[in-house]
Design a protein around this motif. Structure first.
Motif, short mmCIF file in Angstrom:
data_model
loop_
_atom_site.label_atom_id
_atom_site.label_comp_id
_atom_site.label_asym_id
_atom_site.label_seq_id
_atom_site.Cartn_x
_atom_site.Cartn_y
_atom_site.Cartn_z
N ALA A 1 23.79 43.93 18.60
CA ALA A 1 24.24 44.27 19.96
C ALA A 1 25.76 44.28 20.00
CB ALA A 1 23.69 43.25 20.95
N GLU A 2 26.32 45.27 20.68
CA GLU A 2 27.76 45.41 20.75
C GLU A 2 28.38 44.26 21.52
OE1 GLU A 2 31.16 48.63 22.27
OE2 GLU A 2 29.02 48.96 22.67
N ILE A 3 29.49 43.77 20.99
CA ILE A 3 30.26 42.72 21.68
C ILE A 3 31.32 43.41 22.54
CG2 ILE A 3 31.80 40.75 21.37
CD1 ILE A 3 30.34 40.13 18.78
N THR A 4 31.30 43.14 23.81
CA THR A 4 32.19 43.81 24.74
C THR A 4 33.17 42.83 25.39
OG1 THR A 4 30.59 43.57 26.54
CG2 THR A 4 30.48 45.59 25.23
N ASN A 5 34.22 43.39 25.98
CA ASN A 5 35.19 42.56 26.71
C ASN A 5 34.52 41.91 27.92
OD1 ASN A 5 37.41 43.21 25.09
ND2 ASN A 5 37.75 45.12 26.19
N VAL A 6 35.02 40.74 28.27
CA VAL A 6 34.57 40.07 29.49
C VAL A 6 35.52 40.50 30.61
CG1 VAL A 6 34.10 37.87 30.62
CG2 VAL A 6 33.67 38.14 28.16
N ALA A 7 35.10 41.51 31.36
CA ALA A 7 35.96 42.09 32.39
C ALA A 7 36.14 41.13 33.55
CB ALA A 7 35.37 43.41 32.87
N ILE A 8 37.28 41.24 34.22
CA ILE A 8 37.53 40.38 35.38
C ILE A 8 36.93 41.04 36.61
CG2 ILE A 8 39.66 39.43 34.40
CD1 ILE A 8 41.21 41.22 36.33
N ALA A 9 36.42 40.20 37.50
CA ALA A 9 35.93 40.69 38.78
C ALA A 9 37.11 40.79 39.75
CB ALA A 9 34.86 39.75 39.33
N SER A 10 36.87 41.30 40.94
CA SER A 10 37.92 41.37 41.95
C SER A 10 38.28 39.96 42.39
CB SER A 10 37.43 42.20 43.15
OG SER A 10 38.42 42.24 44.14
N LEU A 11 39.51 39.59 42.20
CA LEU A 11 39.95 38.24 42.51
C LEU A 11 40.96 38.24 43.65
CD1 LEU A 11 40.51 36.93 38.88
CD2 LEU A 11 38.60 36.42 40.38
N PRO A 12 40.86 37.28 44.57
CA PRO A 12 41.87 37.18 45.63
C PRO A 12 43.20 36.73 45.05
CG PRO A 12 40.41 35.29 45.70
CD PRO A 12 39.84 36.23 44.68
N GLN A 13 44.28 37.06 45.74
CA GLN A 13 45.61 36.65 45.30
C GLN A 13 45.88 35.21 45.70
OE1 GLN A 13 47.96 38.36 43.52
NE2 GLN A 13 46.35 39.89 43.20
N ARG A 14 46.72 34.57 44.91
CA ARG A 14 47.18 33.22 45.26
C ARG A 14 48.49 33.36 46.05
NH1 ARG A 14 45.45 29.24 41.20
NH2 ARG A 14 47.47 28.25 41.30
N TYR A 15 48.54 32.69 47.18
CA TYR A 15 49.73 32.78 48.02
C TYR A 15 50.41 31.42 48.10
CZ TYR A 15 47.60 37.13 49.52
OH TYR A 15 47.02 38.38 49.53
N SER A 16 51.75 31.43 48.04
CA SER A 16 52.53 30.21 48.15
C SER A 16 53.03 30.07 49.57
CB SER A 16 53.71 30.26 47.17
OG SER A 16 54.61 29.21 47.45
N ILE A 17 52.56 29.01 50.23
CA ILE A 17 52.99 28.78 51.61
C ILE A 17 54.50 28.60 51.66
CG2 ILE A 17 52.83 27.18 53.56
CD1 ILE A 17 49.96 26.64 52.75
N ALA A 18 55.05 27.86 50.70
CA ALA A 18 56.49 27.63 50.68
C ALA A 18 57.24 28.95 50.54
CB ALA A 18 56.86 26.69 49.54
N ALA A 19 56.76 29.83 49.66
CA ALA A 19 57.43 31.11 49.46
C ALA A 19 57.35 31.97 50.71
CB ALA A 19 56.81 31.84 48.27
N TRP B 1 39.25 39.05 30.37
CA TRP B 1 39.51 37.65 30.04
C TRP B 1 39.61 37.49 28.53
CZ3 TRP B 1 40.85 34.62 33.89
CH2 TRP B 1 40.34 34.83 35.18
N LYS B 2 40.59 36.71 28.08
CA LYS B 2 40.76 36.43 26.66
C LYS B 2 41.11 34.95 26.47
CE LYS B 2 40.43 40.69 24.93
NZ LYS B 2 41.58 41.37 24.34
N ILE B 3 40.63 34.38 25.39
CA ILE B 3 41.05 33.03 25.01
C ILE B 3 42.43 33.12 24.36
CG2 ILE B 3 40.59 31.10 23.43
CD1 ILE B 3 37.61 31.63 23.85
#
Length: 319
Positions: A107-125, A297-299
């Motif tokens: 079986a082919e080994i494929t990349n572990v794709a990222i899902a849609s992720l929310p952004q991280r926001y800095s309150i201080a910034a 995703w990569k190690i």
């Protein structure tokens, strides 16, 4: 004895020769160095016939007979199938032919794709940006250059506060992190199902960041699969059991998102000689860094914390 692999005569490579007395039954165990009587001695020889790819057809011709040895019984272990054959001085043709059964490709080994992720926001910034903008606009309205400069400096300082007081604090749930890591971890050891080194590297690159880590991890796995009590033979991976794991920390955001993950796992490997199956189970504890690289995703880092052997077992093929 002549050996043809896919129609090509292949010369043997002598991997190991051991001299045994009559008291040792397991020929797969490497014998200790000692004097052996020629009258009662036995010799164990392991010869390998190299092939660039899994063979489709193999022929073995045997004609080594004398007054004492007129027949040679042979056992053939091919994948999970066991066959018996006999070479004899009374036969006109002492050739054993084997044809590979149809087996599905790996079986082919494929990349572990990222899902849609929310952004991280800095309150201080965010607060510094808003405050700096207000001060700048006040200075602009009053035509106060000094106030405008102060406003720009305040807004600019938001860059250095972008990792402070982040919201939301966690954007990858513990269960999602475990799912991502377990797939990457599984892919690492699946890569060693391939035989050619370049194929193993290409498969590893689907889950491991290219560079020094890729080669380091390759060499570490090979070293851990070596069974020194079996003459340094490389074990076949039978099972990888992920015992437990925990996401420790997130860092970065967006396309630079990453997290640390610590886990324990058992690695079960086997080496087989003459129907003797030597199985070893090792347990490992390590910390990994996982980051986004080109949309997958990569190690990117591995730190070994502990390893120990928890089981050794020898069994016989049934035939």
């Amino acid at each position: 004895n002549d050996v043809d692999i896919d129609g090509i005569k292949v010369q043997p490579v002598c991997d190991r020769i051991d001299f045994y007395g009559l008291d040792l039954r397991d020929f797969a165990v490497q014998a200790e160095r000692r004097k052996i009587s020629m009258a009662n001695g036995r010799i164990g020889v392991i010869m390998s016939y190299k092939a660039k790819a899994p063979p489709q057809a193999v022929k073995v011709h045997w004609n080594l007979f004398n007054d004492a040895i007129k027949t040679v019984d042979s056992i053939v272990f091919a994948f999970d199938k066991v066959d018996k054959t006999q070479f004899s001085t009374f036969l006109a043709d002492n050739t054993f032919s084997w044809t590979s059964p149809a087996r599905p490709p790996l079986a082919e080994i494929t990349n572990v794709a990222i899902a849609s992720l929310p952004q991280r926001y800095s309150i201080a910034a965010i607060l510094l940006t808003v405050l700096g903008s207000v001060v700048f606009l006040v200075g602009l309205g009053r035509k106060k250059a000094a106030v405008m400069v102060v406003g720009l400096l305040i807004a600019g300082s938001a860059y250095f506060a972008r990792e402070v007081a982040l919201w939301p604090k966690e954007i990858l749930a513990a269960e999602d992190a475990r799912s991502v890591f377990s797939r990457l971890h599984q892919n690492i050891f699946r890569a060693f199902d391939y035989h050619d080194e370049s194929d193993v590297y290409n498969a590893l690159a689907k889950s491991v960041d290219e560079g020094p880590l890729l080669r380091e991890l390759y060499l570490q796995v090979i070293q851990r699969l070596q069974m020194q009590d079996q003459g340094g033979a490389i074990a076949k991976i039978d099972q990888v059991e992920l015992l437990d794991g925990e996401k420790e920390r997130e860092f970065g955001s967006g396309e630079k998102l990453g997290f640390n993950y610590r886990c324990k796992w058992n690695l079960v490997g086997t080496v087989e000689h003459w129907g003797h199956i030597h199985q070893r189970t090792n347990q490992y504890d390590a910390r990994f860094s996982v980051e986004v690289r080109d949309g997958a995703w990569k190690i990117t880092r591995m730190e070994g914390l502990d390893e120990k052997q928890i089981g050794v077992k020898t069994s016989l093929r049934q035939f």
